[in-house]
Design a protein around this motif. Structure first.
Motif, PDB file in Angstrom:
ATOM      1  N   LYS A 239       0.833  -1.205   0.000  1.00  0.00           N
ATOM      2  CA  LYS A 239       0.000   0.000   0.000  1.00  0.00           C
ATOM      3  C   LYS A 239       0.871   1.260   0.000  1.00  0.00           C
ATOM      4  CE  LYS A 239      -3.008   2.149   3.403  1.00  0.00           C
ATOM      5  NZ  LYS A 239      -3.613   1.918   4.722  1.00  0.00           N
ATOM      6  N   GLY A 240       1.873   1.282   0.855  1.00  0.00           N
ATOM      7  CA  GLY A 240       2.685   2.482   1.004  1.00  0.00           C
ATOM      8  C   GLY A 240       3.744   2.627  -0.084  1.00  0.00           C
ATOM      9  N   TRP A 241       4.237   1.485  -0.560  1.00  0.00           N
ATOM     10  CA  TRP A 241       5.310   1.564  -1.551  1.00  0.00           C
ATOM     11  C   TRP A 241       4.738   1.532  -2.978  1.00  0.00           C
ATOM     12  CZ3 TRP A 241      10.041  -1.901   0.241  1.00  0.00           C
ATOM     13  CH2 TRP A 241      10.345  -1.603   1.580  1.00  0.00           C
ATOM     14  N   ASP A 242       3.480   1.140  -3.031  1.00  0.00           N
ATOM     15  CA  ASP A 242       2.747   1.128  -4.299  1.00  0.00           C
ATOM     16  C   ASP A 242       3.327   0.132  -5.307  1.00  0.00           C
ATOM     17  OD1 ASP A 242       0.989   1.675  -6.306  1.00  0.00           O
ATOM     18  OD2 ASP A 242       1.779   3.675  -6.773  1.00  0.00           O
ATOM     19  N   TYR A 243       3.112  -1.133  -5.025  1.00  0.00           N
ATOM     20  CA  TYR A 243       3.481  -2.195  -5.978  1.00  0.00           C
ATOM     21  C   TYR A 243       2.465  -3.317  -5.826  1.00  0.00           C
ATOM     22  CZ  TYR A 243       5.400  -4.438  -1.790  1.00  0.00           C
ATOM     23  OH  TYR A 243       5.518  -4.990  -0.550  1.00  0.00           O
ATOM     24  N   ASP A 244       2.467  -4.244  -6.747  1.00  0.00           N
ATOM     25  CA  ASP A 244       1.521  -5.357  -6.696  1.00  0.00           C
ATOM     26  C   ASP A 244       1.868  -6.254  -5.502  1.00  0.00           C
ATOM     27  OD1 ASP A 244       0.185  -7.885  -7.220  1.00  0.00           O
ATOM     28  OD2 ASP A 244      -0.249  -7.028  -9.192  1.00  0.00           O
ATOM     29  N   PRO A 245       0.874  -6.604  -4.674  1.00  0.00           N
ATOM     30  CA  PRO A 245       1.179  -7.362  -3.449  1.00  0.00           C
ATOM     31  C   PRO A 245       1.981  -8.638  -3.679  1.00  0.00           C
ATOM     32  CG  PRO A 245      -1.090  -6.619  -3.404  1.00  0.00           C
ATOM     33  CD  PRO A 245      -0.543  -6.232  -4.751  1.00  0.00           C
ATOM     34  N   TYR A 246       1.873  -9.239  -4.861  1.00  0.00           N
ATOM     35  CA  TYR A 246       2.608 -10.499  -5.021  1.00  0.00           C
ATOM     36  C   TYR A 246       4.118 -10.266  -5.074  1.00  0.00           C
ATOM     37  CZ  TYR A 246       3.877 -10.176 -10.008  1.00  0.00           C
ATOM     38  OH  TYR A 246       4.456  -9.820 -11.191  1.00  0.00           O
ATOM     39  N   LEU A 247       4.542  -9.021  -5.182  1.00  0.00           N
ATOM     40  CA  LEU A 247       5.970  -8.709  -5.279  1.00  0.00           C
ATOM     41  C   LEU A 247       6.648  -8.453  -3.914  1.00  0.00           C
ATOM     42  CD1 LEU A 247       6.037  -6.326  -8.364  1.00  0.00           C
ATOM     43  CD2 LEU A 247       7.092  -8.590  -8.210  1.00  0.00           C
ATOM     44  N   VAL A 290      20.274   0.448  -7.690  1.00  0.00           N
ATOM     45  CA  VAL A 290      19.068   0.851  -6.944  1.00  0.00           C
ATOM     46  C   VAL A 290      17.908   1.136  -7.889  1.00  0.00           C
ATOM     47  CG1 VAL A 290      20.333   1.753  -4.937  1.00  0.00           C
ATOM     48  CG2 VAL A 290      19.713   3.301  -6.802  1.00  0.00           C
ATOM     49  N   ARG A 291      18.220   1.489  -9.130  1.00  0.00           N
ATOM     50  CA  ARG A 291      17.178   1.728 -10.142  1.00  0.00           C
ATOM     51  C   ARG A 291      16.197   0.539 -10.198  1.00  0.00           C
ATOM     52  NH1 ARG A 291      16.661   4.449 -15.109  1.00  0.00           N
ATOM     53  NH2 ARG A 291      18.574   5.576 -14.657  1.00  0.00           N
ATOM     54  N   ASP A 292      16.774  -0.677 -10.145  1.00  0.00           N
ATOM     55  CA  ASP A 292      15.937  -1.877 -10.259  1.00  0.00           C
ATOM     56  C   ASP A 292      14.982  -2.011  -9.071  1.00  0.00           C
ATOM     57  OD1 ASP A 292      17.657  -2.174 -12.310  1.00  0.00           O
ATOM     58  OD2 ASP A 292      18.388  -4.174 -11.756  1.00  0.00           O
ATOM     59  N   TYR A 293      15.421  -1.481  -7.940  1.00  0.00           N
ATOM     60  CA  TYR A 293      14.589  -1.522  -6.726  1.00  0.00           C
ATOM     61  C   TYR A 293      13.578  -0.377  -6.735  1.00  0.00           C
ATOM     62  CZ  TYR A 293      13.813  -0.954  -1.591  1.00  0.00           C
ATOM     63  OH  TYR A 293      13.285  -0.804  -0.337  1.00  0.00           O
ATOM     64  N   LEU A 294      14.072   0.819  -7.040  1.00  0.00           N
ATOM     65  CA  LEU A 294      13.216   2.005  -6.931  1.00  0.00           C
ATOM     66  C   LEU A 294      12.082   1.996  -7.948  1.00  0.00           C
ATOM     67  CD1 LEU A 294      15.916   4.827  -6.414  1.00  0.00           C
ATOM     68  CD2 LEU A 294      14.627   3.588  -4.661  1.00  0.00           C
ATOM     69  N   LEU A 295      12.403   1.640  -9.160  1.00  0.00           N
ATOM     70  CA  LEU A 295      11.393   1.805 -10.213  1.00  0.00           C
ATOM     71  C   LEU A 295      10.314   0.727 -10.202  1.00  0.00           C
ATOM     72  CD1 LEU A 295      13.388   3.321 -13.210  1.00  0.00           C
ATOM     73  CD2 LEU A 295      12.101   4.449 -11.406  1.00  0.00           C
ATOM     74  N   LYS A 296      10.460  -0.237  -9.340  1.00  0.00           N
ATOM     75  CA  LYS A 296       9.361  -1.208  -9.178  1.00  0.00           C
ATOM     76  C   LYS A 296       8.290  -0.666  -8.218  1.00  0.00           C
ATOM     77  CE  LYS A 296      11.171  -5.706 -10.381  1.00  0.00           C
ATOM     78  NZ  LYS A 296      12.497  -5.335 -10.943  1.00  0.00           N
TER      79      LYS A 296
END
Lengths: 342, 402
Positions: A239-247, A290-296
């Motif tokens: 919810k806070g990081w805004d990504y699909d829960p399965y990730l 970090v790009r790979d982490y941030l942009l997800k």
């Protein structure tokens, strides 16, 4: 030499050997209403399993109070008590002191009981930091303070805390037409601060429940070692990081593998990098950009390449320039001031 | 009915703070949460010495703030310990968040308050505003007027608060300096008698892995009303227990207190002071002087303000022609635009068939002593109102008017 600090015996909690050998009993069960993919709920479940049935758990206000302990449907099988937002440290201290004196006076059975107080990053890194710090100096009282860090006040609609990463979009730091980056504070280094500032604290660790066995064994070590201890857990929050829960699981792995979240423990004053972090430090694996982490994560969707570069440079500093990489931000060398602009 | 054992009492000369510490020792408290602030802090200094000397077996925890003191108290009480803590002035307010959770979870924590002004003026004097500002948080609350009464009130309050019909925290208050730092004779009882009166504390639902419970869960709005009603009823139902316990205290220790009101020379009084705390001692003296001059003045001293003895206040105060409320607290913008005691007194009197005139006196502010001539001046104002049949104004700031 005389013994000045009387630490009561603790439970023998040997490390779990493998996931397949975990006990089946759960002490945090149904009845809660956390979000799909909530890693903090997983931390609660693992924490309770690692601690076992002879435990008292105190929870300060936050997601894991509001969503976990609804009247008539508590998810806690072990005794549990709500403490105020900034009270995790002091309530743990009071509980532990009560057990100690009541056992000494013969008012309750003399046996080791785990006392755990958990807090979110708001309750821990912001409001409750003073009380946690105080508790870590009370070396005679056995307790574990576990800070589950989902990097925002997620229960009140995602407001930034002192533990929110630089630049993140929260409801108190949404990018606007004039200002893209509203949150310009770097994340507080809680575990390092607790380890460096409390010489009598025997155990401080960082964990991420994407590495569940590691996390649970850290919790068991913290409880068995005696005295006050502190664990900082990084918990991806859909919810806070805004990504699909399965990730969720993958997000935790990326935080560790990008070097954003170093895993380590300080046991009796000895620092040891653990898990994947140890391999990164040893040069066995390379840090993921970090790009790979941030942009997800949607909370960084407004980042430009410059923003990502800045974030990367700060993480690189942590690994390359800190005296103890990833742990204590003292620098190895005095950096020259940049030359004056012409 | 407990019977008095062979009394091994003794009289010592101590101040209010030390009397409170002595009471905590006699109550054999388990956990003490300390944090320094004047003037209450002398209680914690005395307790530290008692623990160091082995006179009291308790965990003595020096907290990092008043908020932590009360959080420690909350955790310790929930685990089944008898807990003692305390504060003064702004310290009382720094811990404010915890007052409702502690009474809501029905933990009989005891807190000693030696009043101090808030900031401003932040001087060391006694104003009751610190504790009074928390008066509706579900804590039993009352004021002592001297060190002996303070000592007694601590034991009485533990006994009431820990009664299973009550289970509420208690603020045992005394004026800073006027009581806390004035040395008087205090009779310390035989500890066997105290054990009879105040048996060891046993909370019915402590945090115990053998009988797991969840304390303080999050509720849905529709679950709120019954929970709040429960707490309100606990407060109301405590009144019978309060009377019962005071009666028993008198039988065992020989000091008989009316739990609600002390009446001084009220039999034929026409005008009375209505106040609480240490100024009551000066008031008695002033009343003696005025009685010699033939003035029919008396005093009603409130001993317990929460729960408020509404019926009793109504019955007693409605006997008089004029009631002069001496506030020693600030309630800015309140009904009398002065202090908080006026509103409670007037509310209690509303249903009286014949109501007295009520005047609010702002006296002793900043912790100033209320001197005899001010009592005479206030009496004069009350007598004028009685003659005129109406008050000149609701609130007088004593010392600022002719």
């Amino acid at each position: 030499m005389a013994t000045y600090i009387q630490i009561d015996p603790t439970q023998k909690l040997e490390p779990f050997k493998s996931v397949k050998k975990l006990p089946l009993e759960e002490y945090f069960t149904s009845g809660h209403r956390t979000c799909q993919g909530c890693e903090s709920a997983l931390v609660m479940k693992m924490m309770a399993k690692a601690a076992g049935p002879r435990s008292i758990i105190l929870g300060s206000t936050g997601c894991m109070y509001v969503a976990n302990t609804t009247y008539y449907s508590t998810s806690w099988v072990v005794p549990w008590m709500h403490t105020q937002l900034g009270s995790s440290g002091s309530a743990a201290l009071g509980t532990s002191a009560a057990l100690k004196v009541l056992m000494r006076k013969g008012k309750i059975k003399n046996e080791p009981i785990n006392v755990i107080a958990f807090c979110g990053d708001g309750g821990g890194a912001d409001m409750g930091v003073g009380a946690i710090s105080a508790t870590l100096t009370h070396a005679e009282y056995n307790s574990l303070i576990l800070m589950y860090d989902n990097e925002s006040y997620a229960n009140t609609d995602i407001q930034l805390s002192g533990s929110t990463p630089w630049g993140a979009n929260t409801t108190f730091s949404s990018p606007g037409k004039m200002k893209r980056i509203m949150h310009r504070r770097w994340k507080k280094n809680m575990a390092g601060m607790m380890a460096a500032g409390h010489p009598e604290c025997k155990y401080v660790a960082t964990i991420c429940m994407s590495y569940g066995l590691h996390g649970m064994n850290s919790i068991r070590k913290a409880l068995a070692i005696g005295g006050p201890t502190f664990i900082h857990s990084l918990d991806p929050c859909p919810k806070g990081w805004d990504y699909d829960p399965y990730l969720s699981h993958e997000m935790g792995e990326l935080a560790v593998n990008s070097g954003v979240w170093p895993l380590y423990e300080v046991e009796n004053g000895v620092l040891r990098l653990t898990g994947r972090t140890e391999q990164i430090a040893a040069g066995k694996i390379r840090r993921v950009p970090v790009r790979d982490y941030l942009l997800k994560q949607g909370r960084f969707a407004h980042f430009t390449n410059d923003d990502i570069d800045y974030f990367q440079s700060k993480v690189d500093d942590m690994w390359e320039k800190w005296l103890i990489p990833g742990v204590i931000p003292f620098r190895k060398d005095v950096e020259a001031d940049p030359p004056p602009a012409n | 009915m407990p019977t008095a054992t062979a009394a091994k009492k003794k009289t010592v000369r101590i101040n209010g703070c030390v009397a409170s510490a002595q009471a905590a020792k006699y109550a054999d408290v388990d956990v003490i949460a300390a944090y320094p602030i004047r003037p209450y802090t002398a209680t914690m200094m005395a307790l530290a010495q008692m623990v160091a000397n082995g006179e009291l077996d308790a965990e003595y925890i020096v907290a990092d703030s008043e908020h932590s003191q009360l959080s420690i108290a909350h955790g310790a009480s929930s685990s089944g310990a008898r807990v003692f803590t305390g504060s003064s002035g702004v310290g009382v307010q720094f811990a404010y968040e915890l007052y409702s959770p502690i009474s809501g979870s029905r933990m009989p924590v005891q807190m000693m308050i030696a009043d101090r002004t808030l900031d401003p003026p932040g001087d060391f004097g006694s104003e009751h505003t610190d504790a009074l500002s928390t008066r509706d948080m579900g804590w039993l609350m009352g004021w002592a007027c001297d060190a002996q009464e303070a000592f007694d009130n601590h034991l009485i309050a533990y006994r009431i608060g820990e009664d299973k019909r009550v289970l509420l925290p208690q603020m045992v208050c005394q004026d800073g300096f006027f009581v806390s730092h004035i040395t008087t004779d205090v009779e310390l009882p035989d500890s066997g008698q105290v054990r009879e009166f105040l048996p060891p504390y046993k909370h019915p639902y402590p945090l115990d892995p053998r009988h797991p419970v969840s304390h303080g869960p999050q509720i849905m709005p529709e679950q709120g009303p019954p929970l709040q009603l429960e707490r309100a009823r606990a407060m109301e139902d405590s009144m019978a227990v309060i009377e019962e316990v005071h009666k028993e205290f008198g039988e065992i220790f020989g000091r008989h207190y009316d739990p609600w009101l002390e009446e001084y020379k009220t039999d034929d009084a026409e005008v009375v002071f209505f106040l609480q705390g240490g100024h009551g001692v000066t008031a008695r003296f002033a009343i003696q002087h005025m009685r010699e001059k033939g003035l029919k003045v008396g005093m009603v001293r409130l001993r317990t303000i929460r729960p408020y003895p509404t019926d009793r206040v109504c019955e007693v105060l409605s006997k008089f022609k004029v009631v002069g409320v001496i506030e020693t607290n600030m309630a800015l913008g309140s009904p009398a635009s002065g202090g908080a005691l006026y509103a409670d007194a007037c509310a209690a009197l509303y249903e009286a068939p014949e109501r007295p005139l009520v005047i609010s006196f702002m006296a002793g502010m900043g912790g100033e002593a209320i001197v005899l001539k001010e009592f005479y001046w206030m009496t004069e104002k009350m007598i004028q109102a009685q003659k005129r049949g109406k008050i000149e104004k609701r609130t007088h700031w004593v010392g600022f008017e002719e």
